[in-house]
Design an enzyme around this catalytic site. Structure first.
Site, PDB file in Angstrom:
ATOM      1  N   SER A 186      -6.423  10.846  -5.912  1.00  0.00           N
ATOM      2  CA  SER A 186      -7.280  10.094  -5.011  1.00  0.00           C
ATOM      3  C   SER A 186      -8.690   9.937  -5.564  1.00  0.00           C
ATOM      4  O   SER A 186      -8.877   9.419  -6.661  1.00  0.00           O
ATOM      5  CB  SER A 186      -7.269  10.767  -3.634  1.00  0.00           C
ATOM      6  OG  SER A 186      -7.574   9.829  -2.637  1.00  0.00           O
ATOM      7  N   ASP A 389       2.275   5.008  -0.442  1.00  0.00           N
ATOM      8  CA  ASP A 389       0.861   5.214  -0.097  1.00  0.00           C
ATOM      9  C   ASP A 389       0.167   3.872   0.082  1.00  0.00           C
ATOM     10  O   ASP A 389       0.330   2.968  -0.732  1.00  0.00           O
ATOM     11  CB  ASP A 389       0.188   6.011  -1.215  1.00  0.00           C
ATOM     12  CG  ASP A 389      -1.306   6.180  -0.985  1.00  0.00           C
ATOM     13  OD1 ASP A 389      -1.716   6.298   0.185  1.00  0.00           O
ATOM     14  OD2 ASP A 389      -2.055   6.204  -1.974  1.00  0.00           O
ATOM     15  N   HIS A 451       0.992   9.479  -0.690  1.00  0.00           N
ATOM     16  CA  HIS A 451      -0.294   9.655  -1.372  1.00  0.00           C
ATOM     17  C   HIS A 451      -0.331  10.982  -2.125  1.00  0.00           C
ATOM     18  O   HIS A 451      -0.972  11.100  -3.165  1.00  0.00           O
ATOM     19  CB  HIS A 451      -1.402   9.618  -0.314  1.00  0.00           C
ATOM     20  CG  HIS A 451      -2.788   9.689  -0.850  1.00  0.00           C
ATOM     21  ND1 HIS A 451      -3.384   8.659  -1.539  1.00  0.00           N
ATOM     22  CD2 HIS A 451      -3.726  10.675  -0.787  1.00  0.00           C
ATOM     23  CE1 HIS A 451      -4.616   8.996  -1.876  1.00  0.00           C
ATOM     24  NE2 HIS A 451      -4.847  10.219  -1.438  1.00  0.00           N
TER      25      HIS A 451
END
Length: 642
Positions: A186, A389, A451
């Site tokens: 991320s 995601d 994710h």
């Protein structure tokens, strides 16, 4: 003159006293040794030997009480060389203990009868690599700093991280020459390239005593190129059927995307890490697609895994489910003590610190996509994505690769008109995704994943890591996992199949347990045989006595004491033996097949032998599949990519 000297001395003493007080924390830090960080026990850990680990704080800015927390796990086995992986979660401001306890670390926190307990993670990354989780930047997770001294920009963060590493390697010099890999997910897609660049620049300085050998970067669902990521939200929503193209909802979203495009093309918009108008596209997708749930409350898509729903406006902030166990576990006083958390850390552990995220605006920083090409000239890199995601989706990652020029080519171009193929990846007989690579960059798409890819498929990510690090277990033994790319196995990598891995240890324990009970069973058979033989001998003896006494009775008459005694003995003996025979007929041990070699085996491996035998290290990798963080839109409107 004497008075002046006295005053001067007094002033000097005062200054020295103030300096001493101000330097006390630094001196305390300097006096620490590696032993002070050793974790002697960990509450809730599985039975057996504890994994070797160190944890605690390294002071980086004494003037602001800035301390960075780390949790380091020593590798369980060495393949062909020593390797160290540093893991960072995103946010900014989200703790890397997410990675430690929900993704790639050796433990997962589960709900036990007496509170949270730890279970081994089947695909932990510490099988053939030392793994260190760092709460970065200061103020994140267990790290702390004065509230007016949070970090604001990426270069500042990277410099502070290098300072942390300098002090960490001074405490643990045995790891300084390891092959070094920086990994995370991320918003760590911004952190990792900047830290890598800072390390490479540090290595080139003449006063650097030891060069840190950076061998790779691994970034999952990374926030790397804001432009491509913003522009991917709507195509992803169409692809997954969240929004129907040409619908009224689609028109509203396309209008917001047009505003975003205008902002990106004006006033250096493409050079910014964040853009509020562009982030509004994601907000609108989540808002316009909300619906009423079966409980009558409004719900929305989980932005980290669009296969799931969450209450509105959380939209994923209540996920992953393990968080309900991780938070109370890390707030336990005995866990805090075990991890050497400083008393100066006055607040309990929180997954994401909103104050850190708010301060870290990166207003003066360029997006990491702008430095990635130069890093690829020196550092092999993997970008991987979970296909489900939304917030940092795979379309955005694939677009940034296609538009990026590096090492003499653009995108995955191999030559004029030829492109690197997408090679199908199969893991243990199931389609796992695909691999694509060219000129030092590898892209991996994980099917059916969120994710937080390692949350879903820890073992598959370990296979990816071992392939990337070129771990080859052929020379050290062990059963390799069945992982194939375009049908080819390549190097033999182990995912819980190494002889000393956790899964192997558990399998070995099961085998030993079975062998133990088998030994007991065989022992029972042997005892039974002995009893049968003894009973038969006793029966024969009684029968012979009766025959003899019958003869005596014929001579002496039937009423003599000896004759009566013989009759009673014979009666009891016959009845007892007959009963035993009836039981024996149900399972004639002597009539059954019996392998004499089993007696030899029983002698070699007795139950006590099994108990005395050295067990394999509890805490090697194991096997199983098992998700990421965090757009803070549901938490105080702060966006956080974990």
């Amino acid at each position: 003159m004497r008075s002046l000297t006295t005053k001067t001395s007094s002033a000097l003493l005062t200054v020295w006293g103030l300096l001493s007080v101000s330097l006390m924390p630094s001196v305390g830090q300097a006096d620490k040794t590696a032993g002070d960080y050793f974790v002697h026990s960990l509450p809730g850990a599985p039975a057996g030997p504890l994994l070797k680990m160190h944890a605690g704080h390294i002071e980086v800015t004494p003037e602001h009480h800035g301390n960075i927390f780390f949790w380091h796990f020593q590798n369980r086995h060495i393949a062909n060389k020593q390797r160290t992986v540093i893991w960072l979660n995103g946010g900014p401001g989200c703790s890397s203990e997410d990675g430690a306890l929900m993704e790639i670390g050796p433990y997962r926190v589960k709900d036990g009868s007496n509170g949270p307990k730890l279970e081994y993670n089947p695909g932990s990354w510490d099988e053939f690599a030392n793994v260190m989780f760092v709460d970065n930047p200061v103020g994140t997770g267990f790290s702390f700093v004065d509230s007016d001294s949070y970090i604001h920009d990426l270069p500042e963060m990277a410099d502070q991280f290098v300072q942390f590493l300098e002090k960490w390697f001074a405490l643990f010099p045995e790891y300084e020459h390891d092959d070094l890999y920086l990994a995370g997910e991320s918003y760590a897609g911004q952190h990792i390239p900047y830290i890598t660049k800072a390390i490479l620049e540090r290595n080139k300085k003449p006063d650097a005593k030891h060069k840190w050998p950076v061998k790779g970067m691994l970034i999952g669902n990374g926030w790397i190129s804001p432009v491509e990521q913003y522009m991917s939200y709507l195509p992803f929503a169409y692809e997954k059927g969240l929004v129907k193209k040409d619908s009224e909802k689609a028109k509203k979203l396309e209008s917001q995307q047009a505003i975003c495009t205008k902002m990106l093309n004006e006033n250096g918009g493409r050079d910014k890490v964040d853009n509020s108008q562009c982030e509004q596209i994601l907000q609108e997708i989540l808002s316009t697609t909300q619906s009423k749930g079966s409980d009558g409350n409004m719900q929305c898509y989980n932005m980290y895994d669009v296969r799931l729903k969450d209450s509105y406006p959380s939209c994923g902030m209540n996920w992953p489910p393990d968080l309900v166990n991780v938070t109370p576990y890390l707030r336990r006083s005995d866990v805090v003590a075990a991890l050497h958390i400083s008393p100066e850390k006055r607040t309990g552990w929180t997954e994401c610190n909103g104050a850190v995220g708010s301060a870290f605006r990166a207003a003066n920083s360029k997006p990491s996509i702008q430095i990635l090409p130069e890093l690829l000239a020196e550092v092999p890199t993997i970008l991987f994505s979970g296909a489900e995601d939304l917030i940092c989706n795979h379309i955005g990652t694939e677009e940034l690769i296609s538009n990026m020029e590096w090492n003499g080519g653009k995108g995955f171009e191999l030559g004029s008109g030829t492109w690197a193929p997408r090679r199908d990846w199969e893991f243990e007989g199931e389609p796992a995704g695909f691999w694509q690579e060219a000129r030092n960059l590898t892209y991996v798409l994980f099917y059916n994943s969120s994710h937080m890819v390692p949350f879903d498929y820890a073992r598959r990510t370990r296979d990816m890591l071992d392939r990337f690090m070129k771990v080859d277990i052929a020379s050290i033994g062990g059963a390799p996992t069945d992982s194939r790319i375009d049908g080819e196995k390549g190097l033999e990598t182990s995912v819980g199949g190494h002889p000393n891995s956790t899964a192997a240890a558990e399998a070995e324990e099961e085998r030993l347990e079975a062998a133990k009970w088998n030994a007991y069973y065989k022992s029972g058979e042997i005892v039974l045989v002995i009893v049968v033989i003894a009973a038969s001998a006793w029966g024969y003896y009684i029968w012979r006595e009766r025959r003899q006494r019958a003869g005596y009775a014929g001579i002496f008459g039937g009423d003599t004491p000896m004759a009566l005694a013989g009759a009673r003995s014979g009666s009891r003996g016959a009845a007892g033996l007959e009963d035993f025979r009836n039981k024996r007929n149900a399972r004639d041990v002597e009539a059954a097949d019996f392998d004499e070699s089993e007696l030899d085996e029983l002698h070699v491996r007795s139950p006590t032998d099994d108990m005395d035998r050295d067990r394999y290290s509890v805490g090697s990798a194991s096997d199983d599949e098992s998700i990421g963080k965090r757009n803070g839109n549901g938490k105080g409107k702060e966006k956080s990519y974990s």
